[in-house]
Design a protein around this motif. Structure first.
Motif, PDB file in Angstrom:
ATOM      1  N   GLY A   2      46.594  47.974  95.427  1.00 46.54           N
ATOM      2  CA  GLY A   2      47.871  48.160  94.748  1.00 46.54           C
ATOM      3  C   GLY A   2      48.763  46.949  94.900  1.00 46.54           C
ATOM      4  N   ASP A   3      49.564  46.675  93.853  1.00 45.71           N
ATOM      5  CA  ASP A   3      50.463  45.525  93.916  1.00 45.71           C
ATOM      6  C   ASP A   3      51.925  45.934  93.734  1.00 45.71           C
ATOM      7  N   GLU A   4      52.219  47.229  93.891  1.00 46.12           N
ATOM      8  CA  GLU A   4      53.593  47.705  93.755  1.00 46.12           C
ATOM      9  C   GLU A   4      53.962  48.580  94.952  1.00 46.12           C
ATOM     10  N   ASN A   5      53.637  48.088  96.144  1.00 49.86           N
ATOM     11  CA  ASN A   5      53.820  48.913  97.335  1.00 49.86           C
ATOM     12  C   ASN A   5      55.284  49.207  97.650  1.00 49.86           C
ATOM     13  N   ASP A   6      56.182  48.278  97.322  1.00 51.14           N
ATOM     14  CA  ASP A   6      57.606  48.533  97.552  1.00 51.14           C
ATOM     15  C   ASP A   6      58.081  49.713  96.714  1.00 51.14           C
ATOM     16  N   ALA A   7      57.604  49.779  95.475  1.00 60.08           N
ATOM     17  CA  ALA A   7      57.992  50.882  94.593  1.00 60.08           C
ATOM     18  C   ALA A   7      57.423  52.209  95.104  1.00 60.08           C
ATOM     19  N   ILE A   8      56.218  52.167  95.668  1.00 56.88           N
ATOM     20  CA  ILE A   8      55.628  53.385  96.222  1.00 56.88           C
ATOM     21  C   ILE A   8      56.450  53.873  97.404  1.00 56.88           C
ATOM     22  N   PHE A   9      56.888  52.933  98.250  1.00 52.81           N
ATOM     23  CA  PHE A   9      57.685  53.342  99.410  1.00 52.81           C
ATOM     24  C   PHE A   9      59.011  53.960  98.966  1.00 52.81           C
ATOM     25  N   GLU A  10      59.585  53.474  97.880  1.00 57.49           N
ATOM     26  CA  GLU A  10      60.811  54.082  97.361  1.00 57.49           C
ATOM     27  C   GLU A  10      60.547  55.533  96.951  1.00 57.49           C
ATOM     28  N   SER A  22      57.874  50.501 106.230  1.00 58.97           N
ATOM     29  CA  SER A  22      57.577  50.449 104.800  1.00 58.97           C
ATOM     30  C   SER A  22      56.199  49.893 104.472  1.00 58.97           C
ATOM     31  N   VAL A  23      55.438  49.447 105.477  1.00 56.74           N
ATOM     32  CA  VAL A  23      54.125  48.862 105.209  1.00 56.74           C
ATOM     33  C   VAL A  23      53.201  49.925 104.632  1.00 56.74           C
ATOM     34  N   ILE A  24      52.623  49.628 103.476  1.00 56.01           N
ATOM     35  CA  ILE A  24      51.721  50.558 102.792  1.00 56.01           C
ATOM     36  C   ILE A  24      50.467  49.792 102.376  1.00 56.01           C
ATOM     37  N   THR A  25      49.319  50.405 102.557  1.00 56.71           N
ATOM     38  CA  THR A  25      48.074  49.863 102.004  1.00 56.71           C
ATOM     39  C   THR A  25      47.549  50.848 100.977  1.00 56.71           C
ATOM     40  N   THR A  26      47.172  50.344  99.834  1.00 54.96           N
ATOM     41  CA  THR A  26      46.620  51.189  98.763  1.00 54.96           C
ATOM     42  C   THR A  26      45.318  50.567  98.284  1.00 54.96           C
ATOM     43  N   THR A  27      44.271  51.365  98.256  1.00 53.98           N
ATOM     44  CA  THR A  27      42.969  50.860  97.830  1.00 53.98           C
ATOM     45  C   THR A  27      42.287  51.869  96.917  1.00 53.98           C
ATOM     46  N   ILE A  28      41.463  51.358  96.034  1.00 51.91           N
ATOM     47  CA  ILE A  28      40.635  52.199  95.186  1.00 51.91           C
ATOM     48  C   ILE A  28      39.224  51.619  95.170  1.00 51.91           C
ATOM     49  N   LYS A  29      38.245  52.506  95.262  1.00 53.22           N
ATOM     50  CA  LYS A  29      36.839  52.109  95.149  1.00 53.22           C
ATOM     51  C   LYS A  29      36.158  53.067  94.176  1.00 53.22           C
ATOM     52  N   GLN A  30      35.354  52.482  93.321  1.00 50.19           N
ATOM     53  CA  GLN A  30      34.636  53.305  92.350  1.00 50.19           C
ATOM     54  C   GLN A  30      33.230  52.753  92.163  1.00 50.19           C
ATOM     55  N   GLU A  31      32.273  53.671  92.082  1.00 49.91           N
ATOM     56  CA  GLU A  31      30.875  53.268  91.871  1.00 49.91           C
ATOM     57  C   GLU A  31      30.241  54.172  90.828  1.00 49.91           C
ATOM     58  N   THR A  32      29.618  53.570  89.824  1.00 50.67           N
ATOM     59  CA  THR A  32      28.973  54.312  88.737  1.00 50.67           C
ATOM     60  C   THR A  32      27.508  53.923  88.657  1.00 50.67           C
ATOM     61  N   GLN A  33      26.653  54.931  88.710  1.00 51.58           N
ATOM     62  CA  GLN A  33      25.216  54.721  88.538  1.00 51.58           C
ATOM     63  C   GLN A  33      24.850  55.095  87.105  1.00 51.58           C
ATOM     64  N   LYS A  70      42.873  55.658  98.386  1.00 52.71           N
ATOM     65  CA  LYS A  70      43.527  55.801  99.691  1.00 52.71           C
ATOM     66  C   LYS A  70      44.901  55.137  99.670  1.00 52.71           C
ATOM     67  N   ILE A  71      45.862  55.827 100.247  1.00 54.44           N
ATOM     68  CA  ILE A  71      47.190  55.263 100.472  1.00 54.44           C
ATOM     69  C   ILE A  71      47.565  55.586 101.909  1.00 54.44           C
ATOM     70  N   SER A  72      47.938  54.560 102.666  1.00 55.66           N
ATOM     71  CA  SER A  72      48.242  54.747 104.087  1.00 55.66           C
ATOM     72  C   SER A  72      49.621  54.183 104.416  1.00 55.66           C
ATOM     73  N   ASN A  73      50.408  55.027 105.123  1.00 58.20           N
ATOM     74  CA  ASN A  73      51.748  54.649 105.539  1.00 58.20           C
ATOM     75  C   ASN A  73      52.138  55.557 106.705  1.00 58.20           C
ATOM     76  N   SER A  74      53.133  55.144 107.482  1.00 61.88           N
ATOM     77  CA  SER A  74      53.557  55.963 108.620  1.00 61.88           C
ATOM     78  C   SER A  74      54.003  57.356 108.199  1.00 61.88           C
ATOM     79  N   TYR A  75      54.534  57.472 106.977  1.00 65.41           N
ATOM     80  CA  TYR A  75      55.049  58.758 106.516  1.00 65.41           C
ATOM     81  C   TYR A  75      54.114  59.463 105.538  1.00 65.41           C
ATOM     82  N   PHE A  76      53.181  58.713 104.957  1.00 57.77           N
ATOM     83  CA  PHE A  76      52.375  59.266 103.867  1.00 57.77           C
ATOM     84  C   PHE A  76      50.941  58.762 103.988  1.00 57.77           C
TER      85      PHE A  76
END
Length: 272
Positions: free
Chosen positions: A191-199, A219-230, A246-252
């Motif tokens: 994700g590239d809009e982590n500040d907006a997510i924290f808001e 406010s530190v947030i990590t957001t990742t997506i993984k997808q695999e198609t066979q 996945k989204i990881s933060n102290s509150y969420f």
């Protein structure tokens, strides 16, 4: 004889999250049939069946009401044009919804029914744009659009997904890699809009009346997506597809998985 192509899949969609002191787990499962029409560039009919919540069919009064309204949306007929979703049968869906709405109003009454009815119709039946946005919120359409593209390598592929607990779309920038030997397409993004997510997290704190102050130091947030198609071949002809968000933060803390598995109706006893 028709040369239209049909594909059948089973869907398992799970959400597990912790928002402040609130924990929630839910999963839905259903089956879909996709029919790709030969005489159109890329027109698809989507049917849905055998919908279950946490392993059982809708049982409570309000589950049945919500399911009845949502079920009337299908089948959905759409075109895929330059990677975008274009709804074809809006008027037909509206006609089905009006009939279903009239039947449900004869069967149910009360404030709970009124709330579900008004909320659904406001989100879905206002116009074609509203209906498309609602269909996107299921997640399935977004994933099918990715699958429908020719599998190929890409160093810049953007993907967005609605995170329901926060009521917001999250945008990822990532890469697609396609292994021609195994016929597997992989996508990974951040994700590239982590500040907006924290808001949005702070807004949720107010909505939930969270007793502790939400500080920007957390406010530190990590957001990742993984997808695999066979794939079997390309486009909608695939064996399995697995998406993990996945989204990881102290509150969420948030984990969402979306799995699609192909099956043959000739080998399955379930009838639509």
């Amino acid at each position: 004889m028709s040369d239209d192509e049909k594909y059948n899949f089973r869907i398992l969609h799970k959400i597990n999250y912790e928002l402040f002191d609130k924990k929630q787990e839910a999963n839905v499962s259903y089956e879909i049939e996709l029919k790709k029409f030969e005489n159109y560039n890329f027109r698809v009919a989507l049917k849905r069946d055998n919908f279950k919540i946490d392993g059982h069919k809708p049982e409570s009064k309000f589950e049945k009401i919500a399911h009845a309204y949502n079920d009337a949306l299908f089948p959905v007929l759409f075109d895929i044009i330059d990677g975008n979703f274009s709804l074809v049968n809006f008027s037909e869906i509206i006609d089905r919804l009006e009939l279903k709405d009239a039947a449900l109003q004869l069967k149910y009454q009360g404030s709970g029914f009124d709330f579900i009815r008004e909320d659904f119709l406001q989100k879905v039946a206002k116009d074609g744009y509203a209906m498309v946005e609602y269909l996107y919120s299921f997640g399935l359409i977004r994933i099918l659009l990715l699958c429908a593209e020719n599998p190929e390598n890409s160093n810049c592929y953007n993907f967005n997904w609605k995170v329901l607990p926060l009521g917001t779309n999250v945008f990822w920038k990532g890469k697609k890699s396609f292994d021609t030997a195994s016929n597997i397409l992989k996508y990974e993004g951040e994700g590239d809009e982590n500040d907006a997510i924290f808001e949005k997290v702070k807004t949720a704190a107010n909505a939930y009346q969270y007793p502790d102050k939400v500080t920007n130091e957390e406010s530190v947030i990590t957001t990742t997506i993984k997808q695999e198609t066979q794939y079997n071949t390309t486009e909608l002809d695939f064996k399995t597809l697995d998406t993990q968000i996945k989204i990881s933060n102290s509150y969420f803390n948030y984990l969402e998985t979306f799995s699609i598995t192909a099956f043959s109706k000739t080998e399955d006893k379930h009838e639509y």
